[in-house]
Design a protein around this motif. Structure first.
Motif, PDB file in Angstrom:
ATOM      1  N   ILE A 399       0.425  -0.926   0.177  1.00 35.89           N
ATOM      2  CA  ILE A 399      -0.231  -0.747  -0.290  1.00 35.89           C
ATOM      3  C   ILE A 399       1.058   1.096  -0.004  1.00 35.89           C
ATOM      4  CG2 ILE A 399      -1.538   1.428   1.228  1.00 35.89           C
ATOM      5  CD1 ILE A 399      -2.895  -1.871   2.051  1.00 35.89           C
ATOM      6  N   THR A 400       1.066   2.289  -0.658  1.00 35.37           N
ATOM      7  CA  THR A 400       1.128   3.616  -0.759  1.00 35.37           C
ATOM      8  C   THR A 400       0.382   4.433  -0.014  1.00 35.37           C
ATOM      9  OG1 THR A 400       2.018   2.328  -3.439  1.00 35.37           O
ATOM     10  CG2 THR A 400       2.171   5.419  -2.247  1.00 35.37           C
ATOM     11  N   PHE A 401       1.188   4.983   1.248  1.00 33.97           N
ATOM     12  CA  PHE A 401       0.979   5.867   2.005  1.00 33.97           C
ATOM     13  C   PHE A 401       1.293   7.005   1.933  1.00 33.97           C
ATOM     14  CE2 PHE A 401      -0.251   1.074   4.472  1.00 33.97           C
ATOM     15  CZ  PHE A 401      -0.897   1.853   4.852  1.00 33.97           C
ATOM     16  N   PRO A 402       0.600   8.412   2.021  1.00 33.28           N
ATOM     17  CA  PRO A 402       1.031   9.305   1.834  1.00 33.28           C
ATOM     18  C   PRO A 402       2.494   9.858   2.789  1.00 33.28           C
ATOM     19  CG  PRO A 402      -1.121   9.271   2.497  1.00 33.28           C
ATOM     20  CD  PRO A 402      -0.633   7.814   2.710  1.00 33.28           C
ATOM     21  N   LYS A 403       3.469  10.274   1.746  1.00 33.92           N
ATOM     22  CA  LYS A 403       4.125  10.728   3.276  1.00 33.92           C
ATOM     23  C   LYS A 403       4.140  11.063   4.955  1.00 33.92           C
ATOM     24  CE  LYS A 403       8.790  12.854   3.718  1.00 33.92           C
ATOM     25  NZ  LYS A 403       9.769  13.954   2.548  1.00 33.92           N
ATOM     26  N   GLY A 404       4.706  10.368   5.866  1.00 29.25           N
ATOM     27  CA  GLY A 404       4.951  10.578   7.339  1.00 29.25           C
ATOM     28  C   GLY A 404       3.967  10.407   7.597  1.00 29.25           C
ATOM     29  N   VAL A 405       2.836   9.031   7.119  1.00 30.51           N
ATOM     30  CA  VAL A 405       2.157   8.608   7.834  1.00 30.51           C
ATOM     31  C   VAL A 405       2.538   7.158   8.209  1.00 30.51           C
ATOM     32  CG1 VAL A 405      -0.346   7.142   7.200  1.00 30.51           C
ATOM     33  CG2 VAL A 405       0.880   9.813   6.517  1.00 30.51           C
ATOM     34  N   LEU A 406       1.747   6.395   9.261  1.00 31.36           N
ATOM     35  CA  LEU A 406       2.486   4.934  10.204  1.00 31.36           C
ATOM     36  C   LEU A 406       1.246   4.407  10.868  1.00 31.36           C
ATOM     37  CD1 LEU A 406       5.750   3.288  10.058  1.00 31.36           C
ATOM     38  CD2 LEU A 406       5.373   4.607  12.374  1.00 31.36           C
ATOM     39  N   ILE A 407       1.068   3.047  10.698  1.00 31.67           N
ATOM     40  CA  ILE A 407       0.596   2.318  10.679  1.00 31.67           C
ATOM     41  C   ILE A 407       1.407   1.905  11.750  1.00 31.67           C
ATOM     42  CG2 ILE A 407      -0.873   0.365  10.926  1.00 31.67           C
ATOM     43  CD1 ILE A 407      -2.429   1.162   8.394  1.00 31.67           C
ATOM     44  N   THR A 408       1.159   2.150  13.479  1.00 31.06           N
ATOM     45  CA  THR A 408       1.603   1.661  14.242  1.00 31.06           C
ATOM     46  C   THR A 408       1.166   0.699  15.721  1.00 31.06           C
ATOM     47  OG1 THR A 408       0.351   2.739  16.642  1.00 31.06           O
ATOM     48  CG2 THR A 408       2.145   3.760  15.154  1.00 31.06           C
ATOM     49  N   THR A 409      -0.094  -0.381  15.233  1.00 33.58           N
ATOM     50  CA  THR A 409      -1.331  -0.668  15.825  1.00 33.58           C
ATOM     51  C   THR A 409      -2.068  -1.069  14.947  1.00 33.58           C
ATOM     52  OG1 THR A 409      -0.389   0.021  17.576  1.00 33.58           O
ATOM     53  CG2 THR A 409      -1.908  -2.014  18.006  1.00 33.58           C
ATOM     54  N   ILE A 410      -2.389  -2.838  14.777  1.00 33.27           N
ATOM     55  CA  ILE A 410      -3.736  -3.662  14.411  1.00 33.27           C
ATOM     56  C   ILE A 410      -3.974  -4.194  15.666  1.00 33.27           C
ATOM     57  CG2 ILE A 410      -4.464  -4.905  12.415  1.00 33.27           C
ATOM     58  CD1 ILE A 410      -2.465  -4.580  10.709  1.00 33.27           C
ATOM     59  N   LEU A 411      -5.610  -3.907  16.101  1.00 32.77           N
ATOM     60  CA  LEU A 411      -6.213  -4.253  16.688  1.00 32.77           C
ATOM     61  C   LEU A 411      -7.204  -5.634  16.416  1.00 32.77           C
ATOM     62  CD1 LEU A 411      -6.385  -1.191  18.959  1.00 32.77           C
ATOM     63  CD2 LEU A 411      -5.030  -2.545  19.706  1.00 32.77           C
ATOM     64  N   ARG A 412      -7.043  -6.721  16.957  1.00 29.26           N
ATOM     65  CA  ARG A 412      -8.171  -6.674  16.251  1.00 29.26           C
ATOM     66  C   ARG A 412      -9.115  -8.347  17.472  1.00 29.26           C
ATOM     67  NH1 ARG A 412      -5.547 -10.269  11.413  1.00 29.26           N
ATOM     68  NH2 ARG A 412      -5.541  -7.874  11.065  1.00 29.26           N
ATOM     69  N   GLY A 413      -9.890  -8.348  17.525  1.00 30.22           N
ATOM     70  CA  GLY A 413     -10.395  -9.049  18.329  1.00 30.22           C
ATOM     71  C   GLY A 413      -9.668  -8.359  19.783  1.00 30.22           C
ATOM     72  N   GLU A 414      -9.245  -9.447  20.969  1.00 31.91           N
ATOM     73  CA  GLU A 414      -8.032  -8.946  21.710  1.00 31.91           C
ATOM     74  C   GLU A 414      -6.507  -9.056  21.647  1.00 31.91           C
ATOM     75  OE1 GLU A 414      -9.891  -8.226  25.288  1.00 31.91           O
ATOM     76  OE2 GLU A 414     -11.359  -7.754  23.924  1.00 31.91           O
ATOM     77  N   GLU A 415      -7.169  -9.413  19.903  1.00 34.25           N
ATOM     78  CA  GLU A 415      -5.781  -9.851  20.094  1.00 34.25           C
ATOM     79  C   GLU A 415      -5.204  -7.935  19.282  1.00 34.25           C
ATOM     80  OE1 GLU A 415      -1.957 -11.740  15.873  1.00 34.25           O
ATOM     81  OE2 GLU A 415      -4.797 -12.141  16.283  1.00 34.25           O
ATOM     82  N   VAL A 416      -3.437  -7.747  20.074  1.00 35.82           N
ATOM     83  CA  VAL A 416      -2.845  -6.299  19.881  1.00 35.82           C
ATOM     84  C   VAL A 416      -1.450  -6.818  18.621  1.00 35.82           C
ATOM     85  CG1 VAL A 416      -1.299  -4.806  20.329  1.00 35.82           C
ATOM     86  CG2 VAL A 416      -3.221  -5.387  22.159  1.00 35.82           C
ATOM     87  N   ILE A 417      -1.630  -6.237  17.500  1.00 38.33           N
ATOM     88  CA  ILE A 417      -0.629  -6.517  16.573  1.00 38.33           C
ATOM     89  C   ILE A 417       0.312  -5.084  16.172  1.00 38.33           C
ATOM     90  CG2 ILE A 417       0.048  -7.352  14.157  1.00 38.33           C
ATOM     91  CD1 ILE A 417      -2.804  -8.455  14.483  1.00 38.33           C
ATOM     92  N   ILE A 418       1.854  -5.205  16.471  1.00 36.27           N
ATOM     93  CA  ILE A 418       2.525  -3.878  15.950  1.00 36.27           C
ATOM     94  C   ILE A 418       2.596  -4.868  15.088  1.00 36.27           C
ATOM     95  CG2 ILE A 418       4.781  -3.291  16.835  1.00 36.27           C
ATOM     96  CD1 ILE A 418       2.168  -2.651  18.464  1.00 36.27           C
ATOM     97  N   PRO A 419       2.406  -3.793  13.868  1.00 36.91           N
ATOM     98  CA  PRO A 419       2.626  -5.011  12.463  1.00 36.91           C
ATOM     99  C   PRO A 419       3.920  -4.776  12.142  1.00 36.91           C
ATOM    100  CG  PRO A 419       1.379  -2.483  12.290  1.00 36.91           C
ATOM    101  CD  PRO A 419       1.535  -2.873  13.770  1.00 36.91           C
ATOM    102  N   THR A 420       3.946  -5.370  11.035  1.00 39.55           N
ATOM    103  CA  THR A 420       5.391  -5.372  10.260  1.00 39.55           C
ATOM    104  C   THR A 420       4.740  -5.483   8.767  1.00 39.55           C
ATOM    105  OG1 THR A 420       5.192  -8.026   9.462  1.00 39.55           O
ATOM    106  CG2 THR A 420       6.606  -6.892  11.728  1.00 39.55           C
TER     107      THR A 420
END
Length: 454
Positions: A399-420
């Motif tokens: 995905i081509t995100f705009p400059k200066g944007v970062l997805i830091t966390t994904i929350l799926r139900g009770e699961e907390v994902i620090i994404p790669t």
């Protein structure tokens, strides 16, 4: 998006400034010609001189075409009337009102269910008390916020020369820190905000922001040579409404609390409303008084007078006399860059607390909460990933995100994902996004429509 703002004071001015930079259509109304002139001189928005509760003025401001009407004058009653009249003229317009008076606290829900039919009531004093509680919970931090009901925290800490990871590149951290590692998503260096990559080195004096699960907080703090310690004794300098609200909260937690207030009549009110807190009538910047009250035994000294210069002086004096930590109320953004230089790291701003609350209700897409970083330089927001957007169903690296944007966390139900880069966002996941100010309009599109223009 068209937004009508009633009130050109500090909150109204800064919200209008924030939104105009994002190319939103803003109309600001105030009956103070001087306040309107200040807005016109500094911000490219439409201005109207008049009473915000007047039907004719609201019509002139175009409230019928507005998606949002924001009432933030210094008068609670004017804000309530503006919402009531707006509901009569345009029931579909979303209404947000700043209501500060303690007498109204128990009626907030009623105001939302019945006339004046407010969609969101904002009390900046309540918000700043929450901010102070967050800061107290992590004594080594300069900034603390939380998402997902407290399961995920973002923390700002200052790196010292003795911090073990100073000098390391971010790409080196996996080898330096086995096991759990918090995600560093922002670095403030020499008052410049950096969205870091693996090549960036950490240097002494950096203010770094990281995100971590609450259960990993202590382990994360140890990486940066910071430690969470229990708060047992608090000294509050200044006995205004924020101080009273905070003292009541601390009493609920059985924290030993003292308040120093100069006005004798206010001291009487505080003594009447508080049960276990000690109220002292005196000058909070008086060294003899502070020594007499054994300030060196205080875990935290919180300066909450209405004069920020007094707050700064009292905080510096408290640190010199041995207080472990200070939290200082500041209301001028221009002072923020100076605070670390003079030895003050933990700062709260009622206006900024109100702005953060307002922004989450203005953002497009399903934004659940939003917090400004370093005044207005950037935001970190929690949102729901809609199935209709191109952010779902493919690896983040594609995905081509705009400059200066970062997805830091994904929350799926009770699961907390620090994404790669290989992580995939699923429909209805909650995501935590960091974005520089100039990228926020594109983030709003990410959260609400297909990304066909990328």
């Amino acid at each position: 998006m068209k937004i009508v703002i009633i009130g050109a004071g500090e909150v109204g001015f800064h919200i209008a400034s924030h939104l105009s930079r994002e190319n939103k259509e803003v109309v600001i109304v105030d009956d103070n010609a001087e306040a309107i002139r200040r807005v016109s001189d500094h911000i490219d928005v439409q201005t109207i001189i008049g009473r915000g509760g007047s039907p004719a003025i609201l019509e002139q401001a175009g409230v019928r075409e507005a998606e949002i009407m924001l009432a933030v004058t210094n008068s609670d009653e004017t804000n309530l009337v503006a919402c009531m009249v707006t509901h009569i003229l345009s029931p579909s317009t979303k209404k947000l009102a700043r209501i500060r008076g303690g007498d109204y606290d128990q009626y907030h829900e009623a105001f939302c269910r019945n006339p004046p039919n407010i969609d969101t009531v904002i009390n900046p004093e309540m918000e700043v008390v929450k901010t102070i509680e967050h800061l107290m919970s992590v004594p080594g931090a300069t900034d603390v916020g939380e998402f997902a009901g407290g399961r995920v925290k973002f923390i700002g800490v200052r790196l010292d020369e003795t911090t073990p990871i100073v000098g390391a590149r971010l790409s080196d951290l996996p080898g330096r820190i086995p096991g759990h590692r918090p995600l560093i998503f922002c670095i403030i260096r020499n008052e410049r905000l950096i969205v870091p990559s693996g090549k960036d080195r950490l240097t002494a004096g950096d203010l770094i922001y990281f995100i971590t699960e609450d259960k990993d907080l202590e382990a994360s703090l140890r990486i940066f040579d910071k430690h969470a310690e229990p708060i047992r004794r608090v000294l509050i300098i200044g006995g205004g409404r924020i101080a009273l609200r905070l003292a009541l909260r601390l009493e609920e937690k059985s924290v030993h609390t003292k308040i120093i207030e100069q006005r004798s009549d206010r001291c009487s009110i505080l003594a009447e409303k508080l049960n276990r807190s000690v109220v002292l009538c005196g000058d909070g910047s008086d060294q003899a008084l502070l020594r007499e009250e054994n300030i060196q035994d205080s875990d935290v000294v919180i300066t909450l007078t209405d004069d920020e210069e007094t707050n700064i002086l009292a905080s510096l004096l408290a640190k010199q006399l041995g207080a472990r930590k200070t939290i200082t109320k500041i209301s001028k953004f221009s002072y923020f860059p100076l605070m670390h230089t003079i030895g003050i790291d933990q700062v709260v701003d009622p206006r900024l607390s109100a702005i953060n609350t307002i922004l989450q209700h203005i953002r497009r897409g399903k934004v659940l909460s939003s917090v400004s970083i370093r005044g207005e330089d950037a935001e970190i927001m929690e949102a729901v990933a809609l199935e209709t957007t191109d952010i779902v169903g493919k690896p983040l690296m594609d995905i081509t995100f705009p400059k200066g944007v970062l997805i830091t966390t994904i929350l799926r139900g009770e699961e907390v994902i620090i994404p790669t880069g290989q992580s995939v966002v699923a429909p209805n996941d909650r995501i935590i996004i960091f974005a520089r100010r100039e990228a926020i309009p594109k983030v709003e599109k990410i959260l609400s429509v297909k990304l066909e223009y990328f």
